[in-house]
Scaffold this active site. Structure first.
Site, PDB file in Angstrom:
ATOM      1  CE  LYS A  91      -8.011  -1.892   6.088  1.00 52.06           C
ATOM      2  NZ  LYS A  91      -7.716  -3.015   5.114  1.00 52.06           N
ATOM      3  CG  ASP A 102      -6.644  -6.487   5.415  1.00 49.98           C
ATOM      4  OD1 ASP A 102      -6.042  -5.753   6.210  1.00 49.98           O
ATOM      5  OD2 ASP A 102      -6.570  -6.344   4.173  1.00 49.98           O
ATOM      6  CB  SER A 119      11.165  -0.114   4.821  1.00 44.40           C
ATOM      7  OG  SER A 119      10.073  -0.957   4.589  1.00 44.40           O
ATOM      8  NE  ARG A 120      10.672  -5.823   8.906  1.00 42.22           N
ATOM      9  CZ  ARG A 120       9.912  -6.871   9.097  1.00 42.22           C
ATOM     10  NH1 ARG A 120      10.030  -7.560  10.200  1.00 42.22           N
ATOM     11  NH2 ARG A 120       9.032  -7.244   8.181  1.00 42.22           N
ATOM     12  CB  ILE A 180      -1.018  -0.008   1.176  1.00 44.30           C
ATOM     13  CG1 ILE A 180      -2.123   1.013   0.918  1.00 44.30           C
ATOM     14  CG2 ILE A 180      -0.343   0.234   2.514  1.00 44.30           C
ATOM     15  CD1 ILE A 180      -2.922   0.805  -0.349  1.00 44.30           C
TER      16      ILE A 180
HETATM   17  P1  NAP Z   1       2.558  -5.585   3.284  1.00 42.92           P
HETATM   18  O1  NAP Z   1       3.018  -5.130   1.938  1.00 42.92           O
HETATM   19  O2  NAP Z   1       2.516  -7.042   3.551  1.00 42.92           O
HETATM   20  O3  NAP Z   1       3.408  -4.940   4.457  1.00 42.92           O
HETATM   21  C1  NAP Z   1       3.811  -3.582   4.463  1.00 42.92           C
HETATM   22  C2  NAP Z   1       5.221  -3.479   5.008  1.00 42.92           C
HETATM   23  O4  NAP Z   1       5.202  -3.621   6.418  1.00 42.92           O
HETATM   24  C3  NAP Z   1       6.141  -4.565   4.507  1.00 42.92           C
HETATM   25  O5  NAP Z   1       6.693  -4.249   3.255  1.00 42.92           O
HETATM   26  C4  NAP Z   1       7.190  -4.639   5.600  1.00 42.92           C
HETATM   27  O6  NAP Z   1       8.246  -3.738   5.330  1.00 42.92           O
HETATM   28  C5  NAP Z   1       6.430  -4.221   6.820  1.00 42.92           C
HETATM   29  N1  NAP Z   1       6.120  -5.439   7.587  1.00 42.92           N
HETATM   30  C6  NAP Z   1       5.476  -6.537   7.175  1.00 42.92           C
HETATM   31  N2  NAP Z   1       5.409  -7.446   8.156  1.00 42.92           N
HETATM   32  C7  NAP Z   1       6.014  -6.891   9.203  1.00 42.92           C
HETATM   33  C8  NAP Z   1       6.276  -7.328  10.513  1.00 42.92           C
HETATM   34  N3  NAP Z   1       5.872  -8.529  10.952  1.00 42.92           N
HETATM   35  N4  NAP Z   1       6.960  -6.513  11.325  1.00 42.92           N
HETATM   36  C9  NAP Z   1       7.353  -5.297  10.911  1.00 42.92           C
HETATM   37  N5  NAP Z   1       7.142  -4.820   9.662  1.00 42.92           N
HETATM   38  C10 NAP Z   1       6.461  -5.617   8.838  1.00 42.92           C
HETATM   39  O7  NAP Z   1       1.118  -5.008   3.618  1.00 42.92           O
HETATM   40  P2  NAP Z   1       0.195  -3.965   2.843  1.00 42.92           P
HETATM   41  O8  NAP Z   1      -0.669  -4.690   1.874  1.00 42.92           O
HETATM   42  O9  NAP Z   1       0.988  -2.817   2.366  1.00 42.92           O
HETATM   43  O10 NAP Z   1      -0.760  -3.545   4.057  1.00 42.92           O
HETATM   44  C11 NAP Z   1      -0.275  -2.800   5.157  1.00 42.92           C
HETATM   45  C12 NAP Z   1      -1.458  -2.169   5.864  1.00 42.92           C
HETATM   46  O11 NAP Z   1      -2.153  -1.357   4.914  1.00 42.92           O
HETATM   47  C13 NAP Z   1      -2.480  -3.199   6.365  1.00 42.92           C
HETATM   48  O12 NAP Z   1      -3.006  -2.775   7.598  1.00 42.92           O
HETATM   49  C14 NAP Z   1      -3.564  -3.187   5.306  1.00 42.92           C
HETATM   50  O13 NAP Z   1      -4.836  -3.491   5.820  1.00 42.92           O
HETATM   51  C15 NAP Z   1      -3.511  -1.755   4.835  1.00 42.92           C
HETATM   52  N6  NAP Z   1      -3.993  -1.581   3.454  1.00 42.92           N
HETATM   53  C16 NAP Z   1      -3.552  -2.399   2.449  1.00 42.92           C
HETATM   54  C17 NAP Z   1      -4.072  -2.269   1.159  1.00 42.92           C
HETATM   55  C18 NAP Z   1      -3.623  -3.116   0.013  1.00 42.92           C
HETATM   56  O14 NAP Z   1      -4.166  -2.965  -1.102  1.00 42.92           O
HETATM   57  N7  NAP Z   1      -2.658  -3.987   0.164  1.00 42.92           N
HETATM   58  C19 NAP Z   1      -5.044  -1.296   0.905  1.00 42.92           C
HETATM   59  C20 NAP Z   1      -5.420  -0.437   1.943  1.00 42.92           C
HETATM   60  C21 NAP Z   1      -4.902  -0.609   3.206  1.00 42.92           C
HETATM   61  P3  NAP Z   1       9.759  -4.096   5.779  1.00 42.92           P
HETATM   62  O15 NAP Z   1       9.865  -5.592   5.877  1.00 42.92           O
HETATM   63  O16 NAP Z   1      10.597  -3.512   4.697  1.00 42.92           O
HETATM   64  O17 NAP Z   1       9.903  -3.428   7.100  1.00 42.92           O
END
Ligand code: NAP
Length: 311
Positions: free
Chosen positions: A94, A172, A40-41, A18
């Site tokens: 969110k 989610d 970011s890690r 996101i």
């Molecule tokens: P994601 O790509 O899986 O995770 C986002 C980033 O968070 C990862 O690149 C990672 O960065 C870090 N991360 C992941 N797991 C972690 C952990 N266990 N500990 C610490 N850092 C961690 O997720 P996303 O889809 O972007 O969603 C993130 C949030 O945005 C969620 O709450 C989701 O509901 C919300 N959201 C997502 C979307 C969508 O379309 N995907 C839309 C609206 C809202 P590093 O490893 O580089 O630190």
């Protein structure tokens, strides 16, 4: 706001899906912000200092005004609290937390430190939502049917956190429907639910939810991650004056079969405009209602074990 051009200097945490799809392009295009750093890690972003952790970013960027937290909910609390205690305004993706109580602590911490806390609900900024809320206001509602059905393999590949405790599974995306419903409908509450949980996972792949309101209106919701083919993100509200349908996640609004003219989708621009207004007015916006309904579903719902899910 102390950047020389008057913008809010913002740092972003968690360069994942996101952040790349929405936050970084929207911040980059906004006149209200200067992207100052990222943390970011694994993720990297060209053109600004990159840190591995929020703590390193805060230490290295003393004049940062705000942070946007884009990590999964299970790990967001400690980052949010650290940022608030360091005097930074906080934009939460969110859902605002993995539990209700932790968000309560953040609200109080932000109040005590005098910073803005924003619990963002992006679907509320879909173009059909405000017109739907306006049309429904004062009208008598007969029933509501919500269908939020999508293909988890397409939208959430390799996201381990989403299947773990606190990741919320199908809630989610489903909480996006609840964020719209709580915005356009009178208050309602859960009367029963069935959560379908794969035998090899901690979070539901589907949920059937039954709500009602003070007038006894039936509000039914089906969330399902097993939908292949066309995807469904619809809210149908039957009223005494006709049928209102919000479809495609709130981007299409139909009233009695007549599609209403709407501006183009700009959910995240709306969120960042709102956050800038909160920062400039020294206020916060944290609505817990969508998360309350999810918590109630886990509290009140029956659990049904279904076949194992494999990516
Ligand atoms: P994601 O790509 O899986 O995770 C986002 C980033 O968070 C990862 O690149 C990672 O960065 C870090 N991360 C992941 N797991 C972690 C952990 N266990 N500990 C610490 N850092 C961690 O997720 P996303 O889809 O972007 O969603 C993130 C949030 O945005 C969620 O709450 C989701 O509901 C919300 N959201 C997502 C979307 C969508 O379309 N995907 C839309 C609206 C809202 P590093 O490893 O580089 O630190």
């Amino acid at each position: 706001m102390s950047a020389s051009n008057g913008t809010i200097r913002i740092g972003l945490v968690g360069i994942g899906k996101i952040a790349r799809d929405q936050h970084l392009p929207v911040i980059g295009a906004s006149p209200d912000y200067t992207l100052t750093a990222v943390a970011s890690r694994e993720g990297r972003y060209e053109g600004v200092p990159n840190y591995r952790t929020l703590a390193e970013m805060l230490a290295g960027q003393g004049d940062l005004d705000a942070v946007a937290l884009c990590q999964p909910p299970q790990v967001r609390f400690s980052a949010a609290l650290a940022a608030i205690e360091a005097g930074r305004h906080v934009f939460l993706e969110k859902p605002p937390g993995a539990t209700l109580a932790e968000v309560g602590i953040l609200i109080e911490a932000a109040r005590a430190r005098g910073v803005s806390l924003f619990a963002s609900w992006h679907s509320r900024y879909a173009p059909g939502v405000e017109p739907a809320r306006h049309w429904l206001s004062g009208r008598r509602i007969r029933s509501v049917a919500i269908a939020w059905m999508e293909d988890v393999r397409h939208w959430h590949p390799n996201q381990a956190w989403i299947w773990q405790a606190g990741g919320m599974g199908v809630f989610d995306p489903g909480i996006n429907a609840l964020s719209i419903a709580t915005h356009i409908l009178p208050p309602f509450f859960l009367t029963g639910a069935t959560l379908s949980v794969p035998e090899n996972r901690q979070a539901p792949i589907a949920a059937d939810l039954h709500f009602t309101d003070a007038d006894g209106t039936a509000i039914e919701a089906v969330f399902d991650w097993r939908q292949t083919g066309p995807q469904t993100w619809d809210i149908r509200v039957d009223t005494e004056d006709g049928l209102l349908v919000l479809s495609k996640g709130g981007s299409v609004l139909t009233i009695d079969g007549s599609e209403q003219p709407l501006p183009p989708e700009a959910e995240y621009r709306g969120l960042y405009d709102r956050f800038a207004a909160l920062v400039r007015s020294g206020t916060s916006d944290v609505d817990l209602n969508p998360l309350i309904h999810v918590a109630d579903a886990f509290l009140r719902g029956e659990r049904r074990t279904v076949e194992a899910f494999t990516d």
